[in-house]
Design a protein around this motif. Structure first.
Motif, PDB file in Angstrom:
ATOM      1  N   SER A 123      -5.021   6.702  -7.655  1.00  9.70           N
ATOM      2  CA  SER A 123      -5.860   6.103  -6.610  1.00  9.70           C
ATOM      3  C   SER A 123      -6.821   7.155  -6.059  1.00  9.70           C
ATOM      4  CB  SER A 123      -5.007   5.482  -5.503  1.00  9.70           C
ATOM      5  OG  SER A 123      -4.140   6.418  -4.940  1.00  9.70           O
TER       6      SER A 123
ATOM      7  N   ALA B 117      -1.417  -3.151   2.198  1.00  9.51           N
ATOM      8  CA  ALA B 117      -2.570  -3.327   3.081  1.00  9.51           C
ATOM      9  C   ALA B 117      -3.155  -4.730   2.945  1.00  9.51           C
ATOM     10  CB  ALA B 117      -3.631  -2.289   2.756  1.00  9.51           C
TER      11      ALA B 117
ATOM     12  N   ASP C 154      -3.464  -3.878  -5.308  1.00 11.62           N
ATOM     13  CA  ASP C 154      -3.786  -2.486  -4.979  1.00 11.62           C
ATOM     14  C   ASP C 154      -4.197  -1.722  -6.239  1.00 11.62           C
ATOM     15  OD1 ASP C 154      -3.240  -2.271  -2.001  1.00 11.62           O
ATOM     16  OD2 ASP C 154      -1.546  -3.421  -2.729  1.00 11.62           O
ATOM     17  N   ALA C 155      -3.853  -0.444  -6.304  1.00 10.69           N
ATOM     18  CA  ALA C 155      -4.293   0.359  -7.439  1.00 10.69           C
ATOM     19  C   ALA C 155      -3.379   0.128  -8.639  1.00 10.69           C
ATOM     20  CB  ALA C 155      -4.332   1.833  -7.047  1.00 10.69           C
TER      21      ALA C 155
ATOM     22  N   ARG D  56       0.700   4.567   7.731  1.00 19.88           N
ATOM     23  CA  ARG D  56       1.045   3.229   8.232  1.00 19.88           C
ATOM     24  C   ARG D  56       2.530   2.943   8.099  1.00 19.88           C
ATOM     25  NH1 ARG D  56      -3.746   1.226   4.601  1.00 19.88           N
ATOM     26  NH2 ARG D  56      -1.949   0.949   3.246  1.00 19.88           N
TER      27      ARG D  56
ATOM     28  N   SER E 218      -0.226  11.269   1.938  1.00 14.06           N
ATOM     29  CA  SER E 218      -0.857  10.138   1.265  1.00 14.06           C
ATOM     30  C   SER E 218      -1.376   9.243   2.379  1.00 14.06           C
ATOM     31  CB  SER E 218       0.189   9.400   0.425  1.00 14.06           C
ATOM     32  OG  SER E 218      -0.391   8.297  -0.218  1.00 14.06           O
ATOM     33  N   GLY E 219      -2.644   8.865   2.296  1.00 16.13           N
ATOM     34  CA  GLY E 219      -3.254   8.125   3.400  1.00 16.13           C
ATOM     35  C   GLY E 219      -2.415   6.954   3.869  1.00 16.13           C
ATOM     36  N   SER E 220      -1.988   6.126   2.909  1.00 16.96           N
ATOM     37  CA  SER E 220      -1.274   4.906   3.287  1.00 16.96           C
ATOM     38  C   SER E 220       0.069   5.205   3.956  1.00 16.96           C
ATOM     39  CB  SER E 220      -1.073   4.015   2.060  1.00 16.96           C
ATOM     40  OG  SER E 220      -0.467   4.752   1.021  1.00 16.96           O
TER      41      SER E 220
ATOM     42  N   LYS F  39      -7.877  -3.127   3.230  1.00 16.73           N
ATOM     43  CA  LYS F  39      -7.568  -1.966   2.389  1.00 16.73           C
ATOM     44  C   LYS F  39      -8.198  -0.662   2.857  1.00 16.73           C
ATOM     45  CE  LYS F  39      -5.466  -4.507  -0.767  1.00 16.73           C
ATOM     46  NZ  LYS F  39      -3.980  -4.529  -0.791  1.00 16.73           N
ATOM     47  N   TYR F  40      -7.446   0.394   2.577  1.00 12.00           N
ATOM     48  CA  TYR F  40      -7.964   1.766   2.638  1.00 12.00           C
ATOM     49  C   TYR F  40      -8.505   2.078   1.244  1.00 12.00           C
ATOM     50  CZ  TYR F  40      -6.874   6.721   1.549  1.00 12.00           C
ATOM     51  OH  TYR F  40      -6.879   8.001   1.078  1.00 12.00           O
ATOM     52  N   TRP F  41      -9.789   2.305   1.134  1.00 14.83           N
ATOM     53  CA  TRP F  41     -10.342   2.696  -0.184  1.00 14.83           C
ATOM     54  C   TRP F  41     -11.520   3.617   0.087  1.00 14.83           C
ATOM     55  CZ3 TRP F  41      -7.883   2.669  -4.458  1.00 14.83           C
ATOM     56  CH2 TRP F  41      -8.549   2.886  -5.661  1.00 14.83           C
TER      57      TRP F  41
ATOM     58  N   MET G  84     -10.702   6.346  -6.093  1.00 19.49           N
ATOM     59  CA  MET G  84     -11.456   6.278  -4.831  1.00 19.49           C
ATOM     60  C   MET G  84     -12.688   7.163  -4.909  1.00 19.49           C
ATOM     61  SD  MET G  84      -8.797   6.526  -1.696  1.00 19.49           S
ATOM     62  CE  MET G  84      -7.284   5.591  -1.757  1.00 19.49           C
TER      63      MET G  84
ATOM     64  N   MET H 174     -12.618  -5.032  -2.682  1.00 21.13           N
ATOM     65  CA  MET H 174     -12.279  -3.652  -3.037  1.00 21.13           C
ATOM     66  C   MET H 174     -12.279  -3.490  -4.564  1.00 21.13           C
ATOM     67  SD  MET H 174      -8.778  -1.471  -2.377  1.00 21.13           S
ATOM     68  CE  MET H 174      -7.790  -2.428  -3.512  1.00 21.13           C
TER      69      MET H 174
ATOM     70  N   SER I 240       3.928   6.036  -2.798  1.00 20.34           N
ATOM     71  CA  SER I 240       3.549   7.248  -2.070  1.00 20.34           C
ATOM     72  C   SER I 240       3.590   7.011  -0.559  1.00 20.34           C
ATOM     73  CB  SER I 240       2.169   7.748  -2.504  1.00 20.34           C
ATOM     74  OG  SER I 240       1.176   6.828  -2.150  1.00 20.34           O
TER      75      SER I 240
END
Ligand code: PMV
Length: 351
Positions: free
Chosen positions: A213, A30, A304-305, A160, A155-157, A33-35, A217, A264, A123
């Motif tokens: 993550s 990302a 990222d994480a 994408r 998984s959210g990411s 970011k998605y957080w 989060m 983030m 993920s």
């Protein structure tokens, strides 16, 4: 907001070899970011995010319906999955089974080429590949938007990674019913004409992360006084990022990505107790990125994480960036990625 992607990514069952399908997907990193989630069950994010899908570290997943089996059988990199890893896959298959109105168990075989759980987006590729293979094996006909929504639940990411190159994941509607919210949150491709980027990945530590993550989060949203300000500023970052992508302005893309990622991490550092993924080796690499910029090379970092650093630069500078970053590291490895393809089904070998 409901853009239509007419391409049917998942063909009807008769096109697949009786309840069996294999899919490949790549991780994404990302830039915005998605957080933070606003709904854990539906995996609805609090912010829009935007990513680049990579051309390295693919996950290949085969899903085969197993009418004789009593339970799902899940193998990850040749080893039978147990505990949480297995439960996440089974819960995801349950979603697919509910949509397909089928009850049959499945055999899932997944080969991941990226270190799992190290903030390298395993993920994302994992659930994008699983979503596509499972949907095909269970006979669901899904277009790319529906597939992205489904992958999001794993998984959210992963929402994408359904798409190649650059993708924007809409946080979706904050009001309305659960179904309306679910329908409104999916990713779609974003054009970036004129951008010829590379992402140099400094793997300073490939071990699994101490805090997932998901947990990080949750803790950040619940306790960090910096979370809301970051989420608000992320809206501006996204707007600026879209303009920069449109213009093919790599320096602007990099600057926005770097400030968004540092922000983030600031939210996590301010969580109680703090979540700190950045290690001493991370900061050393960040120093080398600053030095590259002082030397006139546009290079920008995102994390990222986990402690690993991804450095966005021009493709033509990738070798110099990789050499500089590598010489700053005392351990680990450096890889270079370019924009990669979206998730796809592999042709079945026997028909
Ligand atoms: O999809 P998850 O639960 O692995 O969360 C990924 C979160 C970040 O990688 C830190 C940011 C992002 O947008 O990918």
């Amino acid at each position: 907001m409901h853009a239509d992607h007419p391409t049917t990514l998942v063909p009807p069952l008769e096109d697949n070899l009786a309840g069996r399908a294999t899919a490949v997907a790549h991780p994404n990193i990302a830039l915005i970011k998605y957080w933070g989630k606003r709904d854990e069950q539906l995996v609805l994010p609090r912010v829009d995010s935007l990513s680049m899908t990579l051309d390295i570290f693919p996950t290949t997943t085969c899903v085969r319906l197993a009418p004789q089996a009593e339970h799902d059988q899940v193998t990850l990199n040749g080893e039978v999955a147990r505990g949480q890893a297995r439960e996440r896959v089974v819960a995801f298959l349950d979603l697919v089974r509910a949509q397909a109105r089928k009850k049959l168990p499945a055999v899932v075989d997944s080969e991941n080429t990226v270190p799992t759980g190290a903030g390298l987006a395993s993920s994302a590729s994992g659930f994008a590949a699983l979503a596509l293979a499972a949907a095909a094996a269970y006979g669901l006909t899904l277009d790319a938007t529906a597939l992205s929504r489904l992958a999001r639940r794993g998984s959210g990411s992963a929402s994408r990674s359904v798409f190649g190159s650059f993708a924007l994941w809409h946080a979706g509607l904050a009001t309305g019913t659960a179904t309306e919210a679910d329908l409104s949150s999916y990713a779609e491709p974003v054009p970036a004409p004129g951008l010829d980027p590379a992402l140099v990945i400094a793997v300073v530590d490939a071990g699994p992360k101490a805090v997932s993550s998901r947990e990080a989060m949750r803790r950040t949203v619940d306790t960090s006084p910096l979370y809301e300000p970051w989420a608000r500023s992320s809206k501006d970052d996204l707007k600026d990022m879209r303009t920069a992508l449109d213009r093919g302005d790599l320096a602007a893309v990099g600057e926005i990505a770097e400030r968004n990622a540092l922000g983030m991490h600031a939210t996590m550092l301010a969580a109680r107790p703090a979540v700190r993924y950045l290690a001493p080796a991370t900061l050393t690499v960040l120093d080398s990125v600053l030095q590259l910029r002082r030397d006139g090379i546009p290079a920008y970092a995102t994390m990222d994480a986990g402690p690993n650093v991804k450095v966005l630069c021009r493709r033509t500078d990738a070798r110099q960036v990789a050499d500089t970053v590598r010489s700053a590291m005392t351990a680990g490895s450096v890889l270079t990625a370019r924009p990669g393809p979206g998730a796809r089904l592999l042709p079945q070998d026997t028909r």
